[in-house]
Enzyme design. Structure first.
Site, PDB file in Angstrom:
ATOM      1  N   GLU A  25      10.017   0.247  10.139  1.00 46.87           N
ATOM      2  CA  GLU A  25      11.430   1.929   9.947  1.00 46.87           C
ATOM      3  C   GLU A  25      10.227   3.529  10.513  1.00 46.87           C
ATOM      4  OE1 GLU A  25      12.470   4.500   9.305  1.00 46.87           O
ATOM      5  OE2 GLU A  25      13.237   3.346   6.649  1.00 46.87           O
ATOM      6  N   GLY A  49       3.720   3.448  13.963  1.00 52.27           N
ATOM      7  CA  GLY A  49       4.050   2.205  14.168  1.00 52.27           C
ATOM      8  C   GLY A  49       3.802   1.221  15.633  1.00 52.27           C
ATOM      9  N   LYS A  93       1.123  -0.878   0.104  1.00 54.56           N
ATOM     10  CA  LYS A  93       0.556  -0.152  -0.191  1.00 54.56           C
ATOM     11  C   LYS A  93       0.919   0.887  -0.031  1.00 54.56           C
ATOM     12  CE  LYS A  93      -1.836   2.086   3.208  1.00 54.56           C
ATOM     13  NZ  LYS A  93      -1.451   3.519   2.223  1.00 54.56           N
ATOM     14  N   CYS A 141      13.679  10.387   6.885  1.00 58.45           N
ATOM     15  CA  CYS A 141      12.981   9.433   8.321  1.00 58.45           C
ATOM     16  C   CYS A 141      14.764   9.781   9.424  1.00 58.45           C
ATOM     17  CB  CYS A 141      12.912   8.574   8.823  1.00 58.45           C
ATOM     18  SG  CYS A 141      13.279   7.098   7.345  1.00 58.45           S
ATOM     19  N   GLU A 155      10.085  14.716  16.170  1.00 59.15           N
ATOM     20  CA  GLU A 155      10.520  14.759  14.297  1.00 59.15           C
ATOM     21  C   GLU A 155      10.208  15.882  13.744  1.00 59.15           C
ATOM     22  OE1 GLU A 155       9.319  11.054  12.664  1.00 59.15           O
ATOM     23  OE2 GLU A 155      11.398  11.363  11.485  1.00 59.15           O
ATOM     24  N   GLY A 193       7.270   4.431   8.567  1.00 58.09           N
ATOM     25  CA  GLY A 193       6.391   5.771   8.664  1.00 58.09           C
ATOM     26  C   GLY A 193       6.502   6.145  10.259  1.00 58.09           C
TER      27      GLY A 193
HETATM   28  P1  ADP Z   1       3.744   9.952   7.412  1.00 54.88           P
HETATM   29  O1  ADP Z   1       4.551  10.375   9.196  1.00 54.88           O
HETATM   30  O2  ADP Z   1       4.785   9.681   7.070  1.00 54.88           O
HETATM   31  O3  ADP Z   1       2.832  10.099   7.192  1.00 54.88           O
HETATM   32  P2  ADP Z   1       2.201   7.442   8.562  1.00 54.88           P
HETATM   33  O4  ADP Z   1       2.660   6.800   9.693  1.00 54.88           O
HETATM   34  O5  ADP Z   1       1.339   8.557   8.934  1.00 54.88           O
HETATM   35  O6  ADP Z   1       3.735   8.443   8.150  1.00 54.88           O
HETATM   36  O7  ADP Z   1       2.032   7.071   7.144  1.00 54.88           O
HETATM   37  C1  ADP Z   1       3.241   6.025   6.723  1.00 54.88           C
HETATM   38  C2  ADP Z   1       1.914   5.022   6.443  1.00 54.88           C
HETATM   39  O8  ADP Z   1       1.254   3.804   6.971  1.00 54.88           O
HETATM   40  C3  ADP Z   1       0.713   5.368   5.113  1.00 54.88           C
HETATM   41  O9  ADP Z   1       0.795   4.593   3.969  1.00 54.88           O
HETATM   42  C4  ADP Z   1      -0.228   5.485   5.984  1.00 54.88           C
HETATM   43  O10 ADP Z   1      -1.631   5.440   4.856  1.00 54.88           O
HETATM   44  C5  ADP Z   1      -0.292   4.357   6.411  1.00 54.88           C
HETATM   45  N1  ADP Z   1      -0.750   3.834   7.704  1.00 54.88           N
HETATM   46  C6  ADP Z   1      -1.283   5.574   8.453  1.00 54.88           C
HETATM   47  N2  ADP Z   1      -2.561   4.752   9.212  1.00 54.88           N
HETATM   48  C7  ADP Z   1      -1.834   4.227   8.945  1.00 54.88           C
HETATM   49  C8  ADP Z   1      -2.593   2.231  10.576  1.00 54.88           C
HETATM   50  N3  ADP Z   1      -3.393   2.537  11.416  1.00 54.88           N
HETATM   51  N4  ADP Z   1      -2.559   0.958   9.866  1.00 54.88           N
HETATM   52  C9  ADP Z   1      -1.386   0.897   8.808  1.00 54.88           C
HETATM   53  N5  ADP Z   1      -1.665   2.034   8.334  1.00 54.88           N
HETATM   54  C10 ADP Z   1      -1.368   3.502   8.640  1.00 54.88           C
END
Ligand code: ADP
Length: 834
Positions: free
Chosen positions: A299, A282, A225, A333, A430, A277
Site C-alpha cells: 500500500e 515498495g 516493524k 497516502c 506526493e 509506505g
Molecule cells: P514514509 O515515506 O512513510 O517514511 P518509508 O517507505 O520510508 O515511508 O517507510 C515506511 C516503512 O518502511 C518504515 O517502517 C521504514 O522503516 C521501512 N523501510 C524503509 N526502508 C526499507 C527497506 N529497504 N526495506 C524494508 N523496510 C523499509
C-alpha cells in the site's frame, strides 16, 4: 488558545491586550473572567489541553527505554543499540527504542514460527476470542493510546482520539468476526505461516491494526516493524497482547529503521510481506522478494484527485478539503492533494477556501481544539518546504493564511498552490504535507483525464449533487477507493488499497483476507511429486517408427502468423520457428515474435478498452460463442493436439475440458458480483470488481490448449484485454484458435497472441509500463526476472510458486482464484441522508 497555537497576526495583538487586562486584577481577587460580551467579540478559543500525565507515567514505568517484544517477552537488542523517539509538537525526547539487527529479526521470526502450530490449531473461534479481547482492551485504554499516538506522531488529539483509536478497535472487532467465520467463509483457504509486516509513521496504531487483525484472524503469526519515528503505540500494543494472554510469539514487535525492515523482508521463513509506505521502498521490496515465492501486498503513495463539479455544495466541499488535505497534516497516502474544480465555480471555491484556512488552528497536538498538528520529523518538514519552493519556482501561485505558525514544534501552514500545470512537479509528486494543488477543468471528460493523469491510483473524491454524474465518473477513475461527497472515510468492512504505483492488495473487508491465505489445495499438494512431464513437454521425443502403409502425400504447408488487433500479422522480424510434433518431426511453423510485436500487441489491447466497458452479458455471449465454435472444430483440434502430445486420449480430454472451461467463464461473466459492505456510516459502500486493464499472460508448455483457455478466459470474462504468449513448445494449439476467435465476434484487440521464444518476449511484456498485470506460468526459473521487471510500474504479477497446478482439475485451475487475480476491488462510498 494555548501558547503553541497559531494565531492570526492581528488577533494575537488583541489577545495580548486581554492578558494585560487580566494581569491588572488583584491577586487576592477572583481571577478576572472574560464577560460573555468579550467572548462573543473575539470568539477566541481558550486552551483545551489534554493531559499527558498518564502517558508520561507509562513511559516512566519503562524508564523511557523499550526493547523488542519477542516471544511474549521484552528482549534487548543483540547489538545493544537504541534510537530516540521525539515529540514533534514540542521537540522533546520521549523515549529510546531498541534497534533491530538481523539477529533480532531471526529471533523474532523463530518465535513466530514456533507459535504457528498452536495458533492455527486454536481454530477460528479460539482466535476470535483473542481478537475480541484485543478490541475490548483497546477500548478500555483508548485515551492512553490516543495521547501516546499524538505525542509520538504530532497528530491532533482530536484525530487520534476520535478517528484512529476507534477505528483500531473496530478493526479488531470486525476481524474477530472473520476469525469466527473462517471455517465457513474461507474454507478453501489456509494460513500462509509467518508474515512480516512493515508500517509507516502517519497512522502508527491504525496501520498496525490493519496489518495485525486480518493476519491473526486467518491463523498466521507475525513480526511487525513499526516506523522508526513512531514506535510507541505499537509497544503499548505489545504490552496489551501480554495483558490479554495472547500466546507468546503470535505477535512480535521488532523496532528499527529501514535496515531492520530489509532484514525482515529477506528472512527465508517469512512467507509474506505486508508493507505500507513509500512507492520507492515498495519497489525495493518487490525486487528483494522477486522469485522467492513470498506473497506481497503493497500500500504505497498517492496523489489523489479531489474533483469538484459545478453543482457541488461548495460549503460541504470546503469542509471536505479540510478533511482531505489538512487531516493529519496532509501526511495521508490517500490525501486529496489535487483539487480539480470545474472552471465556473473555481473562483468561488478559492474564496471560500481561503476564508476557511484563515480560521484553521494549528498548534500543540494535545490541544483538543486545534485542527492541524505537527509534522512528524524535521526531514519530512524539509521535504515539504523544498517541494513547495520547487512548485513556486515552476510557476505556481502560493497562498497561505495570514497567521504564522508556532515555532517550538515542527509546523507547516495549510497551503494552496494554484496556477499549476498538470505536468508540474507539485501536481505529480506526493508532497505528504498540508499542501494542495488547485487546477480547473471544463467537462467531466477532461476531469477524468486530469484525475487519471498520475502514476498513482489510491483514492479519489468526487463532489456533485448529481449522483448520476458522480456514479458515472467513479468507475472511470483508476483508484482503489472513490468517495462521493465525502473523503478520507475508512472502515474495517471495506477494502482499501491501490491501483498502479499505489500498490496492490486490499486491507479490510473480505477482499483483504485473501492477502493472508493461500488455496488449501496448495498446502495439500505440497511435496506431491511433480507431474511427470511428457517427452513432448521437455524436449524432443525419439522419432516414431516409420509406418508401412504405402506412399504418403506431403502435408499442405501451414505457417501461422501472430494475432494482433484482430488480424493475423506477420512477425516484425520475418522469421519463423519450426514446431515439432511429439515424434520430433516438423508439425508446422509459427512466427517468431519480438519486442516490437509485443509493443504492438499491447497498443492493440489498449485500443480495445471498449471490451471492459461493454456489458457482462455481451462478454458471456462471446465466451459461449468461442466454446461453441471450438466444439464445432473438436475433431480437428483433437487431431492436431494428438500429434503434438503423442496421446490421442489426452488430446480428446484437453479439447473437452477447454470447451467446458469456456462455458465456466461465460457463466461467471455476469455473476462475479461485487458487494455492498456493511460500514457503520450512513453510506452505501459499493465494492465493485473491476477489470485490471491490459494483462500479459505467459502460458505453460503443459496443456497447450487447456492452460491457454484456462488463463485467457477468466481474464476476458472480467473485461480485461489480453496479450498472451502461448506454450512455447506447442504454440499451434493457440494459433489454431485464431479461426475460432475470428468466427466468435471477439472485438479486435481484446485477445492478442504473440508466438515465439519466451526469453525474447517475456522481458518486454513484464517490463512494459502499459501492461497492468502479468501472469507468468512459464518455467519457475523465470519467475524472478518477471517479478523484478514488474517493479518498474509496480504492475501486479501472479507467478506460480510451489506445487504445480493440475490444469485438468476444476479445483486448482478454474474459478474464483482466477477471477480475483483478474480484477481489482474498487470501493465507492456514497453517503445518504439530508
Ligand atoms: P514514509 O515515506 O512513510 O517514511 P518509508 O517507505 O520510508 O515511508 O517507510 C515506511 C516503512 O518502511 C518504515 O517502517 C521504514 O522503516 C521501512 N523501510 C524503509 N526502508 C526499507 C527497506 N529497504 N526495506 C524494508 N523496510 C523499509
Amino acid at each position: 488558545m494555548s501558547e503553541q497555537t497559531a494565531e492570526p497576526k492581528d488577533e494575537g495583538k488583541k489577545k495580548r491586550k486581554k492578558k494585560k487586562v487580566k494581569a491588572k486584577g488583584s491577586p487576592a481577587a477572583a481571577p478576572a473572567r472574560p464577560t460573555v460580551v468579550e467572548i462573543f467579540s473575539t470568539m477566541e478559543y481558550g486552551p483545551a489541553p489534554e493531559t499527558d500525565r498518564v502517558a508520561n507515567a507509562w513511559l516512566d514505568a519503562h524508564n523511557r527505554k523499550f526493547d523488542h517484544f519477542i516471544g511474549g517477552e521484552w528482549v534487548a537488542p543483540s547489538g545493544g543499540k537504541y534510537f530516540p523517539s521525539e515529540n514533534p509538537g514540542r521537540r522533546e525526547p520521549l523515549a529510546e527504542v531498541a534497534e533491530g539487527s538481523p539477529e533480532d529479526v531471526a529471533k523474532a521470526v523463530a518465535a513466530a514460527k514456533a507459535a504457528l502450530p498452536g495458533w492455527r490449531a486454536l481454530g477460528g473461534h479460539g482466535r476470535a476470542r483473542y481478537l475480541y479481547a484485543i478490541a475490548r482492551h483497546i477500548q478500555k485504554h483508548h485515551r492512553l493510546f490516543a495521547v501516546v499516538e499524538s505525542i509520538d506522531n504530532g497528530k491532533p488529539i482530536r484525530e487520534s482520539r476520535d478517528i484512529d483509536v476507534p477505528l483500531v478497535a473496530r478493526h479488531f472487532y470486525h476481524h474477530a468476526g472473520w476469525a469466527q467465520l473462517m471455517d465457513d467463509e474461507m474454507r478453501d483457504y489456509v494460513p500462509l505461516g509467518v508474515v512480516g509486516q512493515i508500517i509507516p509513521w502517519n497512522f502508527p496504531l491504525l496501520m498496525l491494526a490493519w496489518k495485525i487483525a486480518p493476519a491473526l484472524a486467518m491463523g498466521n503469526t507475525l513480526v511487525l516493524k513499526p516506523a522508526e519515528y513512531t514506535p510507541l503505540t505499537a509497544l503499548r500494543f505489545a504490552e496489551l497482547c501480554k495483558e490479554i494472554g495472547l500466546p507468546p510469539g503470535v505477535v512480535n514487535i521488532l523496532n528499527g529503521d529501514g535496515r531492520t525492515g530489509a532484514a525482515l523482508v529477506d528472512h527465508p521463513d517469512v512467507k509474506k510481506i505486508a508493507f505500507t509506505g513509500s512507492t520507492g521502498v515498495g519497489r525495493i521490496i518487490r525486487k528483494a522478494t522477486a522469485g522467492s515465492g513470498k506473497k506481497l501486498s503493497l500500500e504505497l503513495g498517492g496523489k489523489s484527485p479531489f474533483m469538484v463539479f459545478e453543482d457541488a455544495d461548495l460549503d460541504s466541499v470546503v469542509e471536505g478539503v479540510v478533511d482531505a488535505i489538512w487531516f493529519n497534516q496532509g501526511q495521508v497516502c490517500c490525501a486529496g492533494s489535487r483539487i480539480l474544480v470545474q472552471e465556473s465555480v473555481a473562483d468561488a471555491l478559492l474564496t471560500k477556501l481561503r476564508a476557511r484556512m484563515e480560521r484553521l488552528r494549528i498548534g500543540d497536538p494535545l490541544d483538543k481544539a486545534i485542527d492541524i498538528g505537527a509534522i512528524v520529523a524535521p526531514v519530512q518538514l524539509d521535504q515539504i518546504v523544498d517541494l513547495v519552493k520547487l512548485g513556486t519556482d515552476e510557476g505556481a501561485t502560493l497562498w497561505q493564511p495570514s497567521w504564522s505558525c508556532p515555532t517550538n514544534g515542527l509546523f507547516y501552514p495549510p497551503t494552496i498552490l494554484s496556477d499549476v500545470s498538470p505536468a508540474s512537479t507539485v501536481a505529480q509528486v506526493e508532497i505528504f504535507g498540508p499542501v494542495v494543488t488547485f487546477m480547473t477543468f471544463r467537462t467531466p471528460k477532461e476531469a477524468i483525464a486530469l484525475a487519471n493523469n498520475t502514476r498513482y491510483g489510491l483514492a479519489a473524491s468526487v463532489w456533485s449533487e448529481n449522483l448520476n454524474l458522480a456514479l458515472d465518473v467513479a468507475p472511470k477513475i483508476k483508484a482503489g477507493t472513490v468517495w462521493v461527497n465525502c473523503t478520507n472515510v475508512f472502515d474495517a468492512a471495506a477494502g482499501f488499497g491501490g491501483y498502479r504505483e499505489s500498490g496492490y492488495g486490499r486491507e479490510g473487508g473480505k477482499e483483504g483476507l485473501y492477502e493472508y491465505v493461500k488455496p488449501r489445495w496448495k498446502e495439500e499438494a505440497h511435496g506431491r511429486p511433480e507431474l511427470t512431464p511428457t517427452p513432448s513437454e521437455v524436449g524432443l521425443a525419439a522419432p516414431a517408427e516409420p509406418e508401412d502403409d504405402g506412399p504418403r502425400l506431403p502435408p499442405i504447408d501451414r505457417t501461422t502468423k501472430l494475432y494482433i488487433g484482430g488480424k493475423q500479422r506477420r512477425p516484425d522480424w520475418g522469421y519463423c520457428i519450426d514446431i515439432p510434433d511429439a515424434s520430433g518431426a516438423t508439425l508446422g511453423q509459427v512466427g517468431r515474435g519480438n519486442r516490437k510485436d509485443i509493443r504492438d500487441a499491447v497498443e492493440a489491447a489498449h485500443a480495445a478498452r471498449g471490451w471492459a466497458a461493454g456489458t457482462a452479458h455481451l462478454r458471456a455471449q462471446i465466451l459461449y460463442y468461442l466454446a461453441e465454435n471450438l466444439a464445432e472444430r473438436q475433431s480437428e483440434f483433437e487431431g492436431r493436439l494428438s500429434l503434438m502430445l503423442g496421446n490421442p486420449q489426452a488430446a480428446e480430454r484437453e479439447v473437452a475440458l477447454s470447451v467446458k472451461r469456456l462455458f465456466t467463464y461465460a457463466a461467471w461473466a455476469d455473476k462475479y458480483d461485487g458487494a455492498v459492505h456493511a460500514t457503520p456510516l450512513r453510506s452505501v459502500t459499493i465494492a465493485m470488481n473491476e477489470a485490471i486493464g491490459v494483462m500479459g499472460i505467459v502460458c505453460p508448455n503443459r496443456h497447450p490448449l487447456l492452460a491457454f483457455v484456462s488463463l485467457v478466459a477468466p481474464a476476458l470474462s472480467t473485461g480485461n484485454s489480453v496479450v498472451v504468449i502461448p506454450s512455447e513448445r506447442h504454440p499451434l494449439a493457440a494459433t489454431d484458435f485464431y479461426q475460432v476467435m475470428e468466427t466468435s465476434d471477439l472485438p479486435p484487440g481484446a485477445l492478442n497472441i504473440v508466438t515465439g521464444h519466451r526469453e525474447e518476449l517475456v522481458p518486454t511484456l513484464s517490463s512494459h509500463d502499459d501492461v497492468d498485470q502479468l501472469w507468468y506460468f512459464g518455467p519457475s526459473e523465470g519467475t524472478e526476472a518477471v517479478e523484478l521487471a514488474s517493479a518498474g510500474n509496480m504492475k501486479r504479477s501472479w507467478c506460480e510458486h510451489g506445487a504445480a497446478r493440475d490444469w485438468t482439475s476444476e479445483r486448482e485451475a478454474a474459478g474464483r482464484e482466477f477471477l480475483r487475480q483478474s480484477t481489482h476491488v474498487k470501493n465507492i462510498w456514497v453517503p445518504y441522508g439530508e
